[in-house]
Every structure is written in C-alpha cells, then in structure tokens.
Enzyme design. Structure first.
Site, PDB file in Angstrom:
ATOM      1  N   ALA A 178       0.833  -1.196   0.000  1.00 41.67           N
ATOM      2  CA  ALA A 178       0.000   0.000   0.000  1.00 41.67           C
ATOM      3  C   ALA A 178       0.869   1.247   0.000  1.00 41.67           C
ATOM      4  O   ALA A 178       1.630   1.464   0.931  1.00 41.67           O
ATOM      5  CB  ALA A 178      -0.921   0.002   1.221  1.00 41.67           C
ATOM      6  N   CYS A 179       0.763   2.023  -1.058  1.00 43.61           N
ATOM      7  CA  CYS A 179       1.188   3.422  -1.032  1.00 43.61           C
ATOM      8  C   CYS A 179       2.530   3.730  -1.682  1.00 43.61           C
ATOM      9  O   CYS A 179       3.467   2.937  -1.673  1.00 43.61           O
ATOM     10  CB  CYS A 179       1.201   3.997   0.365  1.00 43.61           C
ATOM     11  SG  CYS A 179      -0.300   3.658   1.276  1.00 43.61           S
ATOM     12  N   THR A 180       2.575   4.945  -2.219  1.00 42.20           N
ATOM     13  CA  THR A 180       3.809   5.606  -2.635  1.00 42.20           C
ATOM     14  C   THR A 180       3.778   6.995  -2.028  1.00 42.20           C
ATOM     15  O   THR A 180       2.790   7.709  -2.156  1.00 42.20           O
ATOM     16  CB  THR A 180       3.906   5.717  -4.165  1.00 42.20           C
ATOM     17  OG1 THR A 180       3.941   4.407  -4.738  1.00 42.20           O
ATOM     18  CG2 THR A 180       5.150   6.492  -4.573  1.00 42.20           C
ATOM     19  N   ARG A 221       7.385   0.330  -8.081  1.00 39.39           N
ATOM     20  CA  ARG A 221       6.867   1.687  -8.295  1.00 39.39           C
ATOM     21  C   ARG A 221       7.926   2.745  -8.020  1.00 39.39           C
ATOM     22  O   ARG A 221       7.819   3.874  -8.459  1.00 39.39           O
ATOM     23  CB  ARG A 221       5.654   1.902  -7.370  1.00 39.39           C
ATOM     24  CG  ARG A 221       4.418   1.141  -7.795  1.00 39.39           C
ATOM     25  CD  ARG A 221       3.406   1.021  -6.654  1.00 39.39           C
ATOM     26  NE  ARG A 221       3.788  -0.002  -5.708  1.00 39.39           N
ATOM     27  CZ  ARG A 221       3.866   0.168  -4.383  1.00 39.39           C
ATOM     28  NH1 ARG A 221       3.579   1.344  -3.864  1.00 39.39           N
ATOM     29  NH2 ARG A 221       4.215  -0.821  -3.593  1.00 39.39           N
TER      30      ARG A 221
END
Length: 357
Positions: free
Chosen positions: A123-125, A300
């Site tokens: 989850a998440c950048t 990512r």
C-alpha cells in the site's frame, strides 16, 4: 504493464522522459469540518450519518478478510474500549458507532485497518521533495489492493477546527478517527506507507490487550494535533511504540526538512533525510526499505524516481508532484486517492479519489 498501458490515452513529456498518465478524471474528495470544541462522541456525528451505508458495506467486507479469532478478540475489547484505547479516540469511535448504526466492534476493526490488512497488501507511494526556493512538497498515493472501490466511497478530507480555526487537516476513510495522511499548518506533513514485517495478529492482540494501543493512525493524529517542532515530531513518530511496522514520511517547512522513518514495533531502524545540497532533493518511499531493491513485480519506486528526475528540482510544485503520482505503475488499479500538500502553504492541501480507467 501491457495491461495497464492498454487503459491509457494521454501522453505527455516530463523533460526528456516520456511518461504515460492515466486519463480518468480525478474526483476531488469531499471536505468536512470536525469541531474539536464538541464532546468527542459528537464530533463525527454528521459525517457518520451521511456515510452510514457506505461504512456498513466497508466493514462487512473487512470482516470477511480478518480471521474470526481476531474479530472475537476485537469484539471483547470493544466492550470496554475506553480501557484499551486512549482519549479522545475511544469516545469518538463510540459516537461514530451510534450515529452510523454500526456495531462498535466493527468501528474498532475499521480503525485497525492498517494493522489488520498491512500484511496482505502493498500500500502506497509517498514522495517528499525540496524545490529550489526551499519549499517542501509532499505527495502520496494510498493504494489498497483489498476492497479498493469501497474505500474510495468513504474517502474524505477533514479540517479539524478549534474556535473556528483549522488546527490540522487530514484525509482518511470515514469511520476511522485516526489519520493515515495529515498536515499541521506551518509545521509538518505526514504520510504512512505499509512495511510488511512481523506476526501482525500477535502484535495487534498484544498492543490492545496491554492498553498501549500503538495504532499508527492514532499516532499520526496525535502528532499533527500537537505543537511540535519538526525535529520533535520526527522523534515522536520514530520512537513511539507501534502494533505494526511501517514507514512514516514527514515533510517540514524549511530546507532539509524531509525524512523517511523506517519503523519496527519498538523504534526507528533508519531515518533517511533530504539533502538537496548533496543532490538528494527528493525521497521516494513505496513499501520496501530504501536500501534494498524492490521486487520486479512491484517496482513503483524506479518509475517515480525517473519521473522526478525528469521533472527537475526547478519545476517541482504541487501540480508536478500530482503528475508524477499519476503515472503507471505509481498510480495503479489499487490506488484509492492521491494527496498533495505543503506545510509551508497549508491551503494547497487537497485530495483526489482516483477512478481507474
């Protein structure tokens, strides 16, 4: 990657690097005021009533992925929630439960979203960057591979006010009284990214049973609610006990005030700071320790780094950061929302729900 690109129709040039940007129109998140002058149980009443149906759908799905033995423990804890969760969060959760018509145990589950689900989703950048004039910009995508659309339905910006003045702002999922993204005006900005370490369910039960809670979203809200210096805020986030490991990404208001805090349950294992004079004018954190290499099937980090370098320090601002966060796979099917913010310019704070084409 080919599947992702099949959904793309807009191309643009960032410096010398050609990037693909998702074309689905981002939807500004709804914005609300929480009046901190009210009793804790009354603060979220109107929001909880408005989102009651969406909140019920969210917690119903959440119960499907959490082991029954954990749900049983959470339900027992909910019966005496004020003994296990500190003020004002226990009373605020009781108020949400009553207003939305959702069992208190389910509201507690929602508030433990990170701790309950971080083990099975990347989850998440988060990106923190320093412009040439020293302004610190901070942006994030919050990705959740589980029930992404349900989370989009309960995404909201909240301005927490006292005496009619905003004392801090955050973005979260309605039903949660903590924050996964927060801003202290003229102080600091904070985001949380998942770090997958440890036996999560034992951490959860231990943390709640001994009354220390260690809920990451509560710690973020505690921090933006306080009047800390940047250094003191970093120290609080770095060394307060937690149920589950994570990354805290923090931006400040002056040159060099940007850091990725790599956390285990007890304390920080690494603090990675901006150093624009040394060439490190931005930091990118996804869900892997920055000194390691991300796996090829979930990289990512490198596309974000390439896009930031192509943008350049002279051109970085909130819209440029939003563009970087909109390229695949930085934005991806699991992205629920994007935030851009700057504690130095608090009026920039904004959140967009991200439809996937």
């Amino acid at each position: 990657m080919a599947i992702l690109c099949a959904h793309v129709r807009v191309l643009f040039l960032l410096g010398a690097l050609q990037q693909v940007v998702f074309s689905a129109t981002p939807v500004p998140a709804k914005r609300y005021i929480v009046n901190l002058d009210l009793l804790p149980q009354d603060r979220f009443h109107d929001i909880a009533v408005y989102y009651a149906d969406d909140l019920k759908a969210f917690v119903k799905e959440l119960r499907q992925i959490v082991p029954q033995e954990v749900i049983d423990v959470v339900d027992v804890i909910a019966a005496t929630v004020d003994k296990h969760i500190r003020a004002p969060y226990a009373a605020e959760m009781v108020g949400v439960s009553l207003a939305a018509g959702v069992a208190l145990g389910d509201i507690l589950l929602a508030n433990l979203l990170y701790e309950l689900t971080a083990h099975n989703t990347k989850a998440c950048t988060s990106i923190v960057a320093e412009a040439l004039n020293g302004t610190i910009y901070h942006g994030r995508n919050l990705d959740y591979g589980t029930f992404t659309d349900l989370l989009k339905n309960v995404t909201a910006i909240v301005d927490y006010q006292q005496g009619g003045e905003t004392v801090y702002t955050g973005t979260n999922f309605v039903g949660m009284v903590g924050l996964l993204t927060g801003q202290k005006p003229y102080g600091y900005t904070i985001t949380l990214d998942e770090r997958d370490q440890g036996d999560w369910w034992m951490n959860l039960i231990d943390g709640l049973a001994d009354g220390t809670d260690g809920v990451a979203s509560f710690l973020i809200r505690d921090t933006v609610a306080g009047d800390y210096t940047f250094e003191a805020a970093v120290g609080k986030l770095a060394y307060s006990p937690l149920i589950a490991p994570c990354y805290f990404i923090v931006g400040g208001t002056t040159s060099g005030q940007g850091v990725v805090i790599t956390r285990d349950r007890v304390s920080a294992v690494d603090l990675w700071y901006l150093n624009a004079l040394g060439g490190q004018w931005f930091l990118v954190e996804t869900n892997y320790d920055h000194w390691t290499t991300p796996p090829p099937d979930d990289d990512r980090r490198d596309p974000a780094i390439k896009a930031m370098n192509a943008t350049g320090r002279a051109n970085i601002n909130a819209p440029a950061l939003f563009s970087v966060l909109s390229i695949p796979p930085v934005m991806n099917p699991a992205t629920t929302y994007t935030v851009t913010m700057s504690a130095e310019i608090p009026e920039l704070y904004n959140t967009w729900v991200r439809p996937y084409p």
